[in-house]
Design an enzyme around this catalytic site. Structure first.
Site, mmCIF file in Angstrom:
data_model
loop_
_atom_site.group_PDB
_atom_site.id
_atom_site.type_symbol
_atom_site.label_atom_id
_atom_site.label_comp_id
_atom_site.label_asym_id
_atom_site.label_seq_id
_atom_site.Cartn_x
_atom_site.Cartn_y
_atom_site.Cartn_z
ATOM 1 N N GLY A 160 0.819 -1.210 0.000
ATOM 2 C CA GLY A 160 0.000 0.000 0.000
ATOM 3 C C GLY A 160 0.851 1.259 0.000
ATOM 4 O O GLY A 160 1.969 1.284 -0.545
ATOM 5 N N SER A 161 0.339 2.271 0.697
ATOM 6 C CA SER A 161 0.930 3.611 0.563
ATOM 7 C C SER A 161 2.357 3.701 1.075
ATOM 8 O O SER A 161 3.063 4.651 0.725
ATOM 9 C CB SER A 161 0.066 4.623 1.308
ATOM 10 O OG SER A 161 -1.256 4.531 0.822
ATOM 11 N N THR A 162 2.818 2.758 1.883
ATOM 12 C CA THR A 162 4.218 2.849 2.304
ATOM 13 C C THR A 162 5.141 2.797 1.101
ATOM 14 O O THR A 162 6.256 3.314 1.138
ATOM 15 C CB THR A 162 4.598 1.729 3.291
ATOM 16 O OG1 THR A 162 3.949 0.546 2.903
ATOM 17 C CG2 THR A 162 4.208 2.086 4.707
#
Lengths: 592, 388
Positions: free
Chosen positions: A304-306
């Site tokens: 995801g956004s990491t």
């Protein structure tokens, strides 16, 4: 004798009229082939005698060998294919605290050939060990082997009882039993051994690969005292705190599972790693449950956004964008029938730090597109995200990514952490490189000095890019989605990540996989924290949100608050004077 | 000792017999009874027979065996040949009867019931076969009018085929080895020696491929873990338990679970109770019999006697080597008795017959009786020429 054999034998029975052997000349080879040459028999008899002498000699030497090497039960046991638990080295944490050790236990064995009354033996033994089924034991005892185990690792009281039975053919053997005094605490790192004390998982298996198994197999009964303990990079206190906070997090957010790790970004040493649900290595059968895998190394997830941190680093490092570039996030990004939107939609033009703290999918996708598909792929490969990461732990997993059809759409989704599934430990390694000045250091579970780490490190991004990443992560902790982990005094930086879980080719809105990465201190990071949660639930106090900032974030904060002091981080009441000089010089968004 | 002037068959016999060989064989027979005392009571117990059943029967058979041996040893070579022919024909007939109407024991038809006794005719076939082959080859070597080689081959097939059909691979192999040894000793071209070795290897390979129990035994020998190695394991344990000096007569325990402790594995029982030193003594007895027999064969000037003696010694020697080698795990398990030591009536009488033949053909004979120089001179020259 010998002269006589030089000419044909003249003496025959009277009734056997002698005839010449070769009465016709010229028959040549064929005649020679078929003729009987009695004169040869004397020489050949010597040959036969020698053969017999050799055969009897061989049997005699075997007999002498038998008499001189009376075999003990030990050897008999090996011949029958049973094994014995050999000694193993202790495993200790970085401070020398014992994580795994051997204790001596007695095991009961039988030599079925010497047991006179098998029924009596079965009856008496099963009375002492009620968990042994009489049928199984009888089968073992009528077996023709010289050695069978009856019960491994019995208590002194049971040993005494068996001894008092006075059964012939029943004996005891001291064995080494592996004990893990801290139970579940570091189970996924330590792994487990089987009943023969052979490592079957984790560091235990790694230890065997160093040559212990060979020693045992060659018949050396290694004493535990002779073995140097194996020291790990793990800090047991930190490990315990991490595991404890993850356990609390699972309960609080009703998650299916949770895992986390703490890595020293300067050396690559793993300080702690836990994955819940875990198991007690003292009872390794628990580890067989597929839900108890090590989610940090064996599970692969869309982070995801990491992953946006990687994309922004790539963009900055390639020079295609700088920290002050602006990206149009006014409307969704269309690619064929797909449309990419923002979860925290802003509908305006964003600067790079804003893209990061608002976690803009559109923004990161545009950055990745500006760099290009092949450069994106090359960058991820350089960061070690496309290949299986191997550590000392034998358990590892291959990342899943579109190997054949990586097109623009793939680049756009992978830019914000969808479409590429990696083991979390892999992402930790990459993010570690983003914040430590640009050096990619493979994680290790063994102690490693900074000097040694510099040798194995690989420069992957420029130090300025690294500073930019630290800056945006810090910014995110003060203004963005990572505020819940921003423990005062530790100058935390962080990034959330929330991915919808993919089941049967569809992303499911209600099944989330949340991640949180934190660094401390953000001006000169030493430790990188990662917490992942599998299907955390929304709670009233999280206002119905189940995204990372509401669960993985606070858990990371709790972990950080407890472990930073243990790791020697001194809280600072005043923030550092000028943590990001280059960013200030460039006048980046958020420095004012 | 009687005066040399007196001539009677008995005195002639005593003067001409090889007393070393005779003494060794009688010692072995006695050892057989003593070791049977160790090996057989456990088996008798297991079979629910009186404890000394096998011992009594062994002694019972030992008497006729000794008588047969001594009587046969009185024979002249000519009588030996005739007796061998008679025994051969009789035994071969019985082998066929066993094949057709015999009792099937453990999947093989080897036994015929005769006058209340069950006998194993293939046992009697062995010494007679060896004597006849020696005859054929020795005649073939001397006389052009007699196709000795061909008779030798015919004998091989007419004997081995029915025995192999029983099936009795052990006896077949034993006789094949002795036949091959005789071919070798007959001075046949080395080409044949190599050729027959090749046939032997092929035969063994065929047995491995087509006979399941042969395959199983060889597999078990080469891979100890592969399956049932009960007898062999226990034999091994017997040697370990016995050590140099043994546990003492009657003290053995492994013999209680060794099924063939009175026959095929008596050597292991000997080790357990009497010790490996006694095993070495028994082995030495066999070795001296064999070497003595070969020395006597080599000294003998009569081709038939030389071949027959060598053949009979090989029969005896190979059988003892195979049995002991199986016992000490140098060979895959093969049902082969230890001559004179293992229990078994047919085997005992047949061995006595064979040893009787051996003693008969190795008797010293006055040379003048056989020396006929005149025809010899006629063929000396070409032969010597070839030699040079």
């Amino acid at each position: 004798m010998l002269d006589r054999s030089a000419y044909p034998d003249p003496r025959h029975d009277q009734h056997d009229a002698p005839k010449p052997l070769h009465d016709e000349a010229g028959k040549g080879f064929l005649a020679g082939l078929f003729s009987m040459r009695m004169d040869k028999s004397r020489q050949r008899l010597i040959f036969v005698a020698l053969i017999f002498f050799g055969l009897y000699g061989a049997i005699a030497s075997r007999l002498v060998h038998y008499a001189r090497n009376p075999e003990t039960t030990q050897v008999l046991r090996r011949a029958s294919g049973e094994s014995i638990a050999a000694a193993r080295p202790d495993i200790v944490d970085r401070n020398g605290v014992v994580l795994a050790t051997d204790i001596k236990m007695m095991s009961v064995y039988a030599e079925p050939r010497r047991i006179i009354d098998k029924d009596e033996a079965v009856e008496l033994i099963t009375a002492i060990f009620p968990d042994i089924k009489p049928r199984d034991l009888r089968e073992k005892l009528i077996n023709r082997r010289g050695f069978v185990w009856i019960k491994r690792e019995v208590t002194p009281k049971q040993q005494e009882e068996v001894y008092r039975l006075g059964l012939p053919g029943i004996g005891f053997m001291a064995e080494h039993k592996r004990v893990y005094p801290n139970g579940n605490a570091a189970s996924h790192i330590l792994g487990a051994v089987n009943v023969d004390n052979v490592g079957i998982a984790g560091i235990e298996k790694y230890v065997d690969s160093l040559g212990l198994a060979d020693l045992g197999g060659a018949g050396f009964s290694v004493q535990a005292d002779d073995l140097q303990p194996v020291r790990l990079s793990i800090d047991l206190a930190v490990q315990h705190a991490l595991r404890d906070e993850l356990a609390k997090g699972i309960v609080k957010y009703k998650a299916k599972a949770s895992a986390g790790m703490i890595m020293d970004v300067e050396t690559g040493e793993v300080m702690a790693l836990a994955s819940l649900p875990d198991f007690d290595p003292n009872n390794p059968a628990e580890a067989l449950d597929p839900n108890r895998i090590n989610r940090m190394t064996v599970g692969v997830y869309e982070m995801g956004s990491t992953f946006k941190a990687l994309t922004i680093a790539m963009g900055l490092d390639s020079g295609k964008i700088n920290i002050n570039s602006t990206l149009d996030a006014r409307s969704d990004l269309k690619s064929g029938k797909y449309s990419i939107g923002d979860y925290h939609a802003t509908h305006r033009v964003l600067s790079v730090p804003e893209v990061f703290i608002h976690s803009s999918n559109i923004g990161t996708a545009r950055i990745a597109l500006s760099v290009g598909v092949s450069a994106h792929q090359a960058f991820l490969r350089k960061m070690g995200q496309l290949e299986r990461l191997r550590t000392e732990l034998p358990e590892s997993a291959e990342p899943i990514w579109p190997q054949k059809n990586w097109g623009e759409l793939s680049t756009m989704t992978i830019a914000f952490g969808h479409g590429l599934a990696v083991a979390p430990i892999q992402a930790v390694m990459a993010v570690g490189a983003l914040v430590n000045g640009g050096r990619l250091i493979p994680p290790t579970f063994l102690p490693r000095t900074e000097a040694k780490a510099r040798e194995v490190a690989r420069e992957v991004i420029k130090p300025e890019t690294s500073e930019a990443l630290r800056f945006v992560m810090r910014l995110n902790a003060t203004k963005g989605s990572a505020t819940k982990a921003a423990i005062p005094g530790y100058f935390v930086g962080g990034k959330t990540g929330t991915a919808e879980k993919n089941a049967h080719g569809h992303y499911q809105k209600d099944k989330l996989f949340t991640t949180f990465m934190a660094i401390t201190p953000a001006d000169k990071p030493r430790y990188l924290y990662l917490v992942v949660m599998d299907e955390p639930q929304a709670l009233p106090e999280t206002y119905g949100f189940a995204t990372a900032g509401w669960n993985a974030g606070p858990v990371t904060g709790a972990v950080l608050e407890r472990t930073a002091p243990l790791l020697g981080q001194v809280p600072r009441t005043d923030p550092p004077a000028n943590p990001f000089p280059t960013m200030v010089k460039l006048g980046a968004w958020g420095t004012k | 000792m009687a005066s040399r002037i007196e001539r009677s068959p008995l005195i002639d016999w005593w003067r001409t017999i090889d007393r070393v060989l005779l003494g060794l064989i009688l010692t072995l027979m006695l050892a057989g009874i003593i070791l049977c005392l160790a090996g057989s009571p456990a088996v008798a117990d297991r079979l629910g027979l009186p404890q000394f059943h096998f011992v009594k029967r062994q002694i019972l058979f030992m008497v006729p065996a000794a008588v047969v041996m001594l009587l046969v040893s009185f024979m002249t070579p000519r009588h030996v040949r005739r007796a061998a022919l008679l025994v051969y024909l009789g035994a071969l007939g019985l082998v066929f009867i066993a094949l057709l109407w015999g009792v099937e024991v453990k999947g093989a038809r080897r036994w015929v019931n005769f006058a209340g006794m069950s006998i194993q005719p293939s046992e009697f076939l062995k010494p007679a076969f060896v004597v006849l082959v020696a005859w054929a080859f020795s005649e073939g070597g001397k006389r052009k009018d007699l196709p000795g080689n061909i008779i030798g081959f015919v004998l091989l097939f007419s004997t081995l085929v029915p025995v192999a059909l029983q099936p009795d691979i052990g006896q077949t192999g034993l006789m094949a080895i002795c036949w091959g040894g005789l071919v070798f000793l007959s001075g046949l071209h080395i080409f044949w020696v190599v050729g027959f070795s090749g046939v032997g290897v092929v035969g063994l390979a065929a047995a491995y491929k087509f006979l399941p129990h042969v395959k199983a035994r060889i597999d078990r020998f080469s891979d100890k873990q592969s399956g049932d190695t009960f007898q062999v394991d226990n034999a091994y344990e017997s040697f370990m338990q016995g050590g140099w000096f043994g546990k003492g007569p009657g003290e053995g325990t492994i013999k209680r679970i060794l099924p063939d402790s009175h026959t095929d594995f008596i050597f292991a029982v000997t080790a357990e109770e009497f010790g490996i030193i006694i095993c070495l003594v028994v082995l030495l007895l066999f070795m001296i019999v064999v070497l003595r027999g070969l020395v006597l064969a080599r000294r003998n000037d009569d081709p038939f006697c030389r071949l027959a003696a060598a053949g009979l010694v090989m029969l005896f020697g190979v059988q003892s080597v195979i049995n002991m080698a199986v016992n000490v795990q140098l060979m895959p398990a093969k049902g082969m008795t230890l001559p004179f030591i293992s229990y078994g009536g047919s085997s005992l009488i047949s061995l006595a017959l064979g040893m009787g033949f051996l003693l008969a053909v190795t008797r010293k004979r006055p040379r003048a009786e056989t020396f006929t120089p005149e025809p010899y001179a006629a063929y000396q020259a070409p032969f010597a020429g070839e030699r040079a």
